[in-house]
Design an enzyme around this catalytic site. Structure first.
Site, short mmCIF file in Angstrom:
data_model
loop_
_atom_site.label_atom_id
_atom_site.label_comp_id
_atom_site.label_asym_id
_atom_site.label_seq_id
_atom_site.Cartn_x
_atom_site.Cartn_y
_atom_site.Cartn_z
CG LEU A 15 45.50 35.79 36.34
CD1 LEU A 15 46.05 36.01 37.74
CD2 LEU A 15 45.31 34.30 36.08
CG ASP A 129 33.20 45.75 45.95
OD1 ASP A 129 31.96 45.58 45.94
OD2 ASP A 129 33.89 45.69 44.93
CE LYS A 131 32.57 42.74 43.48
NZ LYS A 131 32.11 43.67 42.42
#
Length: 893
Positions: A15, A129, A131
C-alpha cells in the site's frame, strides 16, 4: 512479501512506504476481513529507538476508539520483526484530493479531523505529524487519521530522531521549530496548515530549503486565502487565522473550541445552501420591511426613512465608484488572453540556433549559432536577409544575452573557460549592426538601466550600476534565465536543470521551476511546480503576464499566466500554442511579436571496439538502439550481457534494460517522476539510479526486474549519478549538500539491514564518479574538469589530466575503467565542442587517443558512456533547430 502468509495474515499488495513504516494490504484468514499490516522499514528493525517509537504508535492509536481514527487491532511479531495490524481503509489520502472544490467538503472534513484530534488530545495523545498524507478519505467520504508514529503520550519515553526534528517540517508549529516542545496547540497549528491546503492547494509557508521554510513558518504571514478562493467566508477565515497564530497563546487553546466554531459554520453554510434555490422568489421589499427597526403594520415614518436613504445612497455610490475604479485599474490588463497568430520562419540554414532575443521594436532577432564549428553571436532581420556575425574572430564561444532598451546594442556572454561545474563567463556589448565589442559587468540590466541582476552559484544578486554595490537578493537552487519585469519590481527566473540551456548542445531532460522574486523584499514565489520542464520566462508589456515554455501537457509549448502583486500566479497557466516543440522564447517590447526556437532531437546508443593501437574513426561505430527517443545515460552489467539506460520513449524518462546482443527493451520503472542514470550491481541483481520522486534528486535501488524499489538517500539537496562498488556493498554518488558538488559513499549494513548514513570522501569538489573494478580507486571529475582518482582507503586525490591540459588534450568530461583497473578511459570535449575518447594509465603518463569523432554527422554531445574494457557504449544525437517569429494576438477588453 506479496503472496506470503505471516501468522494468519496473507499479504496481498503493497500500500505504501515511508520513513517510519512499510504498509501492506492483507487478508485476515481467521476473521475473513481485510486489514493493513505495518512493518518497520528494512534496516530499522534492530534499531532500538525506532522499535520503541513503533511500539509507541501502536500504544497511542490502540488507546483510541473513534470513527475518524484508524483502528489498531493488534501488535504482533514475526521472524523477529514487529508489525501492527490495523484497520484497512479503502480510499485515498487527502493529499490526492487537494484542493477541495466544494466548500461544504472543506468544512465537513475539517469538523471530522477536529473531532479525531479532540479524541486523541482527551487521552493525552498529541499526533505531532498532522498532514494530508496521514489523513485518509474512505469510500464513504469519511475521514480517517492515520500514523501516530510520532505521537507523544503523557509520561511516555522521550523519543527523538537524530539529526532532525520530529515531524514534517512544512507542518510544524513555530514553537516546535524553535525547540520549545509540542503540545495540543501545535497539532492545531498543523491542522490550520492542512485547512489552508484544503482551500487553496498550496502551503501557507514556503521555502526553497529547510532553513527558508523554518524562517517562513516562524516569521512570515501566509498568502491571503482569498487570492485562491474568493468564495471563502469571513467566519472560516477567522477560524483559519486563529489556528495559524504564531504565538500558541493567541491560538485556539484546545481543538474543542475550534470544532465548535466549525460546526457553527457548517450549520450556517447548510442553512444558506438550503435557501439558495428559492432566493429568486424572495420579496426583497417585504424582507426589508421585516428587518427594518422602523417596520410596523402602520404607515412608514417618513423622517426615519429619509434619514436612512440619505445615509445609504452616498455610501452605495462610494462603494460602486471604488469597485469600478478598482476594476478599471486592477483588472483591465489582466482579463486579456493571448492567441498565437501568423508565424514565419526566420532561419533555415543547418545547425543549432538558440538564445534568440527579439529587438524591442520586433524587427530584428539576435541569436547564438555555429559559424565554422564555433558558437557565435549573430543578428538578422525577422523578415529575412543577410545574417551578420557579431563576434567573428573572438576567442572562445559566445551566447546572446539581451538587447539594450533602445535597440542599439546587444549584450552577449563569452566563455573564457569551459569548466563543467564553474564555467567562467565574460560579458560584452556590441553595436546591433556590428562593430567592436566592449567589455561590461556580467548581469541582466533592469528596465531603468540602473541595476544588474546576476547569479553566483545558488544566490541571486543585484548590483547598482553607478555605486557598484552588490546586494544579495535571494537564494534559489541553480537559478538562470533571469528577466526583469517592465517596472523592475520583480525578476523571473528558472530553478533547476540549467543544462537545458547552458550547454552548447542543449535540451537536457529534467524538471525545473519558474520563480518570481520581489526585488524589494527578496521573497521567492513559485509560478510552477517541479513535476515537469518549465523554462524561458519572459514578461508581457503590462508586467502582469508571464510567458514561459513547458512540457506539462506533452510537447514543449508556450504558456501564459497572470502574476499577482504577491508574485504568485492567479489561476492556472493558459496554453498559447499546441504541438510547437518550442525551446526558448523572446518577446518584443509591445508584446505583439514573439520569437521562438524550435528544437527537436533524438538520441540513441551506439557502440564500437576499443582499439589496441592507434585510434579509429567514429565511422566504425554501430547503432545499438533505434527510434525517436532521448537516451541520456547508459550502463553495462559486469557480465557484459545487459545494457540499462534511461529513455523517454513512454513520455517520462524511465529506466529500461535490454540484452546487449539485441532484443526488445524492457521497461523497469513507471513512476510519473523522471528516473535517470542507472547502474548495475556487480552481481547483476540490482540497479541503482537517481529520481525526482521526492521533489529533488535522490538515490534509489531496485531489483533488476524493476520490483522492490527503495529510496536510500533522503537529503533535500541533489543526490545523483550512483555507481556500485565491486563488492556490491557500497554506492558512490554526487551530492551538493555541502554547498558544492562532492562525492559521497553510502554503505549497506550487515545482514541486509538497510543503509548507513552517507560519508563524504572529497572536500574540494567532484562529480561523475566511477569505481575501479578492483575496488581500490574512484575516478571522477574535479570542479575545474580535471580528471582525478581518489583511493577508497583514504588520502588526497591525484590529478591525471588537468582541465587546462596541453594543447591537443581535450577537457575530460566523463571517466570509465579498463577491466584490469590499470587504465582510465575518458571522454573529452575540445574547444570546437567535438568529442573524442582517450585513455591514460592509472599511475599517470601521456594520454592516448582512442576514438575520434571526425564525422560531422556523427557527434556525441552528452558526457555519459559505458565500457566493459573491450567496447564503448555512448549516445549520439540528431538535432533539428530553426528560429521563428509569431504574431501575438491579444484577446479581451
Amino acid at each position: 512479501m506479496i503472496g506470503q502468509s505471516i501468522s494468519h495474515y496473507r499479504i496481498l499488495e503493497l500500500l505504501g512506504e515511508g520513513g517510519m513504516g512499510v504498509v501492506y494490504k492483507a487478508e485476515d484468514t481467521k476473521l475473513k476481513r481485510l486489514v493493513a499490516l505495518k512493518f518497520l522499514p528494512k534496516g530499522l528493525e534492530a534499531h532500538e529507538p525506532e522499535r520503541a517509537r513503533f511500539l509507541q504508535e501502536a500504544q497511542a492509536a490502540s488507546a483510541l476508539n473513534h470513527p475518524h481514527i484508524c483502528t489498531i487491532h493488534d501488535l504482533q511479531e514475526y521472524d523477529d520483526q514487529q508489525f501492527i495490524v490495523m484497520e484497512y481503509v479503502d480510499g485515498k489520502t487527502l493529499r490526492h484530493m487537494l484542493p477541495l472544490d466544494k466548500m461544504e467538503d472543506v468544512i465537513t472534513y475539517a469538523v471530522q479531523i477536529g473531532e479525531a484530534l479532540q479524541e486523541a488530545h482527551s487521552h493525552g495523545i498529541i499526533h505531532r505529524d498532522v498532514k494530508p498524507e496521514n489523513i485518509m478519505v474512505n469510500t464513504k467520504n469519511q475521514i480517517k487519521i492515520m500514523d501516530f508514529g510520532l505521537a507523544k503520550l503523557k509520561g511516555s519515553l522521550k523519543l527523538t530522531k537524530s539529526s532532525s526534528t520530529v515531524g514534517t517540517l512544512a507542518y510544524m508549529a513555530p514553537e516546535h521549530i524553535q525547540g520549545s516542545g509540542a503540545d495540543a496547540r501545535s497539532d492545531i497549528f498543523s491542522f490550520g496548515i492542512v485547512l489552508y491546503e484544503m482551500l487553496t492547494g498550496h502551503l501557507p509557508f514556503r521555502g526553497d530549503h529547510d532553513v527558508a521554510m523554518m524562517y517562513s513558518i516562524v516569521n512570515e504571514s501566509p498568502e491571503p486565502v482569498q487570492k485562491y478562493r474568493p468564495d471563502v467566508s469571513s467566519e472560516l477565515l477567522h477560524i483559519l487565522n486563529r489556528a495559524l497564530e504564531k504565538d500558541p497563546e493567541d491560538r485556539y487553546q484546545n481543538v474543542h473550541e475550534m470544532v465548535i466554531d466549525l460546526k457553527r459554520l457548517r450549520k450556517e453554510t447548510s442553512r444558506v445552501s438550503r435557501m439558495t434555490p428559492t432566493d429568486s422568489r424572495i420579496d426583497y421589499q417585504a424582507t426589508l420591511q421585516q428587518t427594518s427597526p422602523q417596520s410596523s403594520p402602520g404607515p412608514p415614518q417618513k423622517r426615519s426613512t429619509s434619514k436612512k436613504i440619505g445615509w445609504t445612497v452616498p455610501g452605495l455610490l462610494v462603494i460602486i465608484l471604488c469597485l469600478v475604479a478598482w476594476w478599471i485599474f486592477h483588472s483591465s490588463s489582466r482579463r486579456v488572453t493571448f492567441q498565437a497568430g501568423r508565424a514565419s520562419q526566420v532561419t533555415s540554414e543547418p545547425g543549432i540556433k538558440f538564445d534568440q532575443a527579439i529587438s524591442p521594436d520586433g524587427k530584428m532577432i539576435a541569436y547564438s549559432g555555429y559559424v565554422n564549428g564555433i558558437l557565435r553571436a549573430q543578428v538578422k532581420q525577422v523578415t529575412g536577409g543577410h545574417t551578420i556575425c557579431l563576434t567573428d574572430g573572438m576567442p572562445g564561444y559566445q551566447r546572446v544575452q539581451q538587447w539594450s532598451l533602445d535597440g542599439s546594442e546587444i549584450a552577449f556572454l563569452s566563455l573564457k573557460s569551459t569548466y563543467l561545474f564553474s564555467p567562467a563567463w565574460e560579458q560584452f556589448v556590441v553595436p546591433a549592426l556590428g562593430g567592436a565589442p566592449r567589455k561590461t559587468q556580467v548581469g541582466v540590466l533592469s528596465p531603468d538601466g540602473k541595476r544588474l541582476a546576476y547569479t553566483d552559484n545558488d544566490t541571486i544578486f543585484t548590483l547598482r550600476v553607478i555605486e557598484g554595490t552588490p546586494e544579495k537578493l535571494a537564494t534559489v537552487y541553480s537559478p538562470y534565465s533571469l528577466t526583469w519585469s517592465p517596472d523592475g519590481s520583480s525578476i523571473a527566473c528558472v530553478s533547476g536543470n540549467s543544462l537545458y540551456v547552458s550547454t552548447n548542445y542543449p535540451l537536457n531532460i529534467a524538471p525545473s521551476v519558474v520563480c518570481v522574486i520581489n526585488t524589494s523584499s527578496g521573497h521567492v514565489s513559485h509560478v510552477t511546480d517541479n513535476t515537469c520542464l518549465n523554462a524561458s520566462p519572459v514578461w508581457g508589456s503590462d508586467g502582469s503576464h508571464l510567458f514561459f515554455v513547458s512540457n506539462r501537457d506533452g510537447t514543449r509549448d508556450i504558456y501564459s499566466t497572470i502574476i499577482g502583486r504577491s508574485g504568485l500566479p492567479e489561476g492556472n497557466p493558459v496554453r498559447v500554442t499546441t504541438g510547437l516543440n518550442a525551446f526558448t522564447i523572446s518577446i518584443s517590447a509591445d508584446a505583439k511579436v514573439l520569437a521562438y526556437s524550435t528544437l527537436m532531437y533524438s538520441t540513441n546508443i551506439w557502440s564500437m571496439n576499443i582499439p589496441e593501437v592507434n585510434w579509429i574513426s567514429v565511422e566504425k561505430a554501430t547503432q545499438v538502439t533505434t527510434g525517436n527517443q532521448v537516451i541520456e545515460t547508459v550502463a553495462m552489467s559486469r557480465d557484459g550481457q545487459w545494457l540499462t539506460y534511461d529513455c523517454n520513449r513512454e513520455g517520462h524518462q524511465h529506466i529500461f534494460k535490454r540484452l546487449q546482443k539485441g532484443g526488445e527493451p524492457i521497461q523497469l520503472t513507471t513512476n510519473p517522476c523522471d528516473d535517470f542514470a542507472p547502474s548495475w550491481s556487480p552481481d547483476g541483481k540490482m540497479i541503482a539510479f537517481h529520481s525526482f520522486r521526492s521533489g529533488n534528486r535522490d538515490i534509489f535501488i531496485m531489483l533488476n526486474d524493476g520490483t522492490q524499489q527503495q529510496q536510500i538517500t533522503y537529503d533535500s539537496t541533489q543526490e545523483q549519478n550512483p555507481d556500485w562498488s565491486p563488492d556490491g556493498n557500497q554506492i558512490v554518488y554526487t551530492s551538493n549538500k555541502s554547498g558544492q558538488y562532492e562525492l559521497y559513499i553510502v554503505s549497506k549494513r550487515p545482514g541486509d539491514a538497510g543503509w548507513n548514513v552517507p560519508r563524504q570522501i572529497t572536500h574540494d569538489g567532484g562529480g561523475a564518479p566511477r569505481w575501479s573494478p578492483d575496488g581500490r580507486w574512484i575516478a571522477y571529475l574535479g570542479l575545474k574538469d580535471d580528471l582525478r582518482v581518489i583511493s577508497t582507503a583514504g588520502g588526497p586525490p591525484r590529478t591525471l589530466i588537468s582541465g587546462n591540459a596541453a594543447k591537443g588534450i581535450p577537457m575530460p568530461d566523463q571517466a570509465g575503467w579498463s577491466s584490469d583497473s590499470r587504465t582510465i578511459i575518458f571522454k573529452g570535449l575540445d574547444p570546437s565542442q567535438q568529442s573524442s575518447f582517450w585513455s591514460v594509465p592509472l599511475q599517470g603518463g601521456n594520454p592516448r587517443l582512442l576514438v575520434k569523432f571526425d564525422d560531422p554527422t556523427k557527434q556525441s554531445h552528452r558526457a555519459e558512456f559505458a565500457t566493459d574494457g573491450k567496447r564503448l557504449y555512448f549516445t549520439m544525437s540528431k538535432y533539428e533547430c530553426d528560429l521563428w517569429k509569431m504574431d501575438l494576438i491579444t484577446v479581451g477588453d
